[in-house]
Design an enzyme around this catalytic site. Structure first.
Site, mmCIF file in Angstrom:
data_model
loop_
_atom_site.group_PDB
_atom_site.id
_atom_site.type_symbol
_atom_site.label_atom_id
_atom_site.label_comp_id
_atom_site.label_asym_id
_atom_site.label_seq_id
_atom_site.Cartn_x
_atom_site.Cartn_y
_atom_site.Cartn_z
ATOM 1 N N ASN A 9 0.803 -1.341 0.087
ATOM 2 C CA ASN A 9 0.050 -0.082 -0.067
ATOM 3 C C ASN A 9 0.887 1.048 0.182
ATOM 4 O OD1 ASN A 9 -1.938 2.039 0.523
ATOM 5 N ND2 ASN A 9 -2.389 1.508 2.586
ATOM 6 N N TRP A 10 0.981 1.858 -1.242
ATOM 7 C CA TRP A 10 1.927 2.824 -1.473
ATOM 8 C C TRP A 10 1.448 4.400 -0.598
ATOM 9 C CZ3 TRP A 10 4.113 2.643 -7.069
ATOM 10 C CH2 TRP A 10 4.575 1.524 -7.501
ATOM 11 N N LYS A 11 0.080 4.080 -0.268
ATOM 12 C CA LYS A 11 -0.492 5.306 0.216
ATOM 13 C C LYS A 11 -0.240 6.813 -0.420
ATOM 14 C CE LYS A 11 -0.204 3.096 4.512
ATOM 15 N NZ LYS A 11 0.046 3.524 6.110
ATOM 16 N N HIS A 98 -9.500 1.187 5.522
ATOM 17 C CA HIS A 98 -8.033 1.584 6.013
ATOM 18 C C HIS A 98 -8.291 2.368 7.136
ATOM 19 C CE1 HIS A 98 -3.898 2.485 6.633
ATOM 20 N NE2 HIS A 98 -3.634 1.497 6.117
ATOM 21 N N GLU A 100 -6.721 5.006 7.997
ATOM 22 C CA GLU A 100 -6.552 6.083 7.835
ATOM 23 C C GLU A 100 -7.776 6.665 7.169
ATOM 24 O OE1 GLU A 100 -3.007 5.371 5.493
ATOM 25 O OE2 GLU A 100 -1.784 5.205 7.265
ATOM 26 N N GLU A 170 -4.865 -4.860 10.862
ATOM 27 C CA GLU A 170 -3.905 -3.657 10.863
ATOM 28 C C GLU A 170 -3.903 -2.927 12.284
ATOM 29 O OE1 GLU A 170 -2.134 -2.784 6.945
ATOM 30 O OE2 GLU A 170 -3.695 -1.180 7.356
ATOM 31 N N GLY A 176 2.939 2.790 10.941
ATOM 32 C CA GLY A 176 3.829 3.690 10.672
ATOM 33 C C GLY A 176 4.564 4.008 11.903
ATOM 34 N N SER A 216 4.008 -1.686 10.546
ATOM 35 C CA SER A 216 5.380 -1.591 10.565
ATOM 36 C C SER A 216 5.881 -3.152 10.394
ATOM 37 C CB SER A 216 5.913 -1.304 12.075
ATOM 38 O OG SER A 216 5.575 -0.038 12.343
ATOM 39 N N GLY A 237 3.066 -0.894 4.370
ATOM 40 C CA GLY A 237 3.167 0.442 4.210
ATOM 41 C C GLY A 237 4.454 0.984 3.538
ATOM 42 N N GLY A 238 5.006 1.553 4.652
ATOM 43 C CA GLY A 238 6.437 2.204 4.508
ATOM 44 C C GLY A 238 7.343 1.173 3.781
HETATM 45 P P1 13P Z 1 3.269 0.603 7.809
HETATM 46 O O1 13P Z 1 3.733 -0.689 7.002
HETATM 47 O O2 13P Z 1 3.793 1.995 7.003
HETATM 48 O O3 13P Z 1 3.134 0.397 9.136
HETATM 49 O O4 13P Z 1 1.794 0.787 7.163
HETATM 50 C C1 13P Z 1 0.921 -0.295 7.370
HETATM 51 C C2 13P Z 1 -0.534 -0.075 6.427
HETATM 52 O O5 13P Z 1 -1.029 0.903 6.894
HETATM 53 C C3 13P Z 1 -0.629 -0.604 5.239
HETATM 54 O O6 13P Z 1 -1.985 -0.507 4.891
#
Ligand code: 13P
Length: 253
Positions: A9-11, A98, A100, A170, A176, A216, A237-238
């Protein structure tokens, strides 16, 4: 045997050129490694890059997913992207619910229901996120919260429809933050979620459902997370923004 899935997930990251470079790097790294035959890799770039990323690989490299979709079919919804549009681009997956989007864009379980219905109607597989915030875990309410998200967001589906759903657990406190859930915490919650599915749809459906961990996840902890019986991969994510890290996770099975 249910699928292992590692989804990036590149956000809201990367310019067009940077995104292009990342896919190139991922493709190059994929030439050097062998993914487990049961592992599906999915890239979820921002909307404007979906076509570029899709044009890169056939399904033997990776599948492509969107990060969001409208809960409406079509019409005067400025700025929205419909499931029909994603279907017309032959996309495979889409992230829904998600944390977010729940926190910043007021995505409720009712909206999750409508988005999931739109996606299934148009032949896309929803990756539905659930997870508790820190205060809820500290109050030992994580099971209650996740049960509500899963029940209210998904249990209106028929067993046949549910078969196309992927779940991502999650914990919000791990997203993050660099603070990963322990393998025990992940396994406990994944087993709990699988139990909910078994109660509602039966063992066979539950055993076939891929449940991903997100928060993470990195190459250094992916192996011990994925070693758990009910952890079927990750929503990353990251670490999905660097080819080496992402491939390191995808090869952790
Ligand atoms: P991180 O891997 O950056 O913690 O993010 C996880 C995430 O929200 C994937 O959707």
């Amino acid at each position: 045997m249910r699928k292992h899935i590692v989804a990036g997930n590149w956000k809201m990251n990367k310019t067009f050129d940077e995104a292009d470079e990342l896919v190139n790097d991922i493709m190059a790294k994929l030439e050097e490694v062998t993914l487990d035959a049961n592992t599906t890799m999915i890239l979820c770039p921002p909307f404007p890059y979906l076509e570029m990323v899709s044009d890169y690989g056939d399904d033997s490299y990776f599948m492509v997913g969107a990060q969001n979709v409208s809960d409406q079919e079509s019409g005067a919804y400025t700025g929205e992207v419909s499931a029909a549009m994603l279907e017309s681009m032959e996309l495979d997956y889409c992230i829904v619910g998600h944390s977010e989007r729940r926190a910043y864009y007021h995505e409720t379980d009712e909206i999750v229901v409508r988005k999931v219905d739109q996606l299934l109607k148009h032949g896309l597989r929803p990756i539905v996120c659930c997870g508790e915030v820190l205060e809820e875990r500290e109050a030992e309410k994580q099971y209650e919260v996740v049960k509500r998200q899963i029940t209210d967001g998904l249990f209106h589906l028929s067993a046949e429809q549910f078969a196309d759903v992927v779940i991502a657990y999650e914990p919000v406190w791990a997203i993050g933050t660099g603070k990963t859930a322990t393998p025990e915490q992940a396994q406990e919650m994944h087993a709990f979620i699988r139990g909910l599915i078994a109660e509602k749809y039966g063992n066979e459906v539950a055993e076939e459902t891929s449940i991903l961990y997100g928060g993470s996840c990195k190459p250094s902890n992916a192996k011990e997370l994925f070693a758990n019986k009910d952890v079927d991969g990750g929503l990353i994510g990251g670490a999905s923004l660097k080819a080496e890290d992402f491939i390191g996770i995808a090869t952790a099975f």
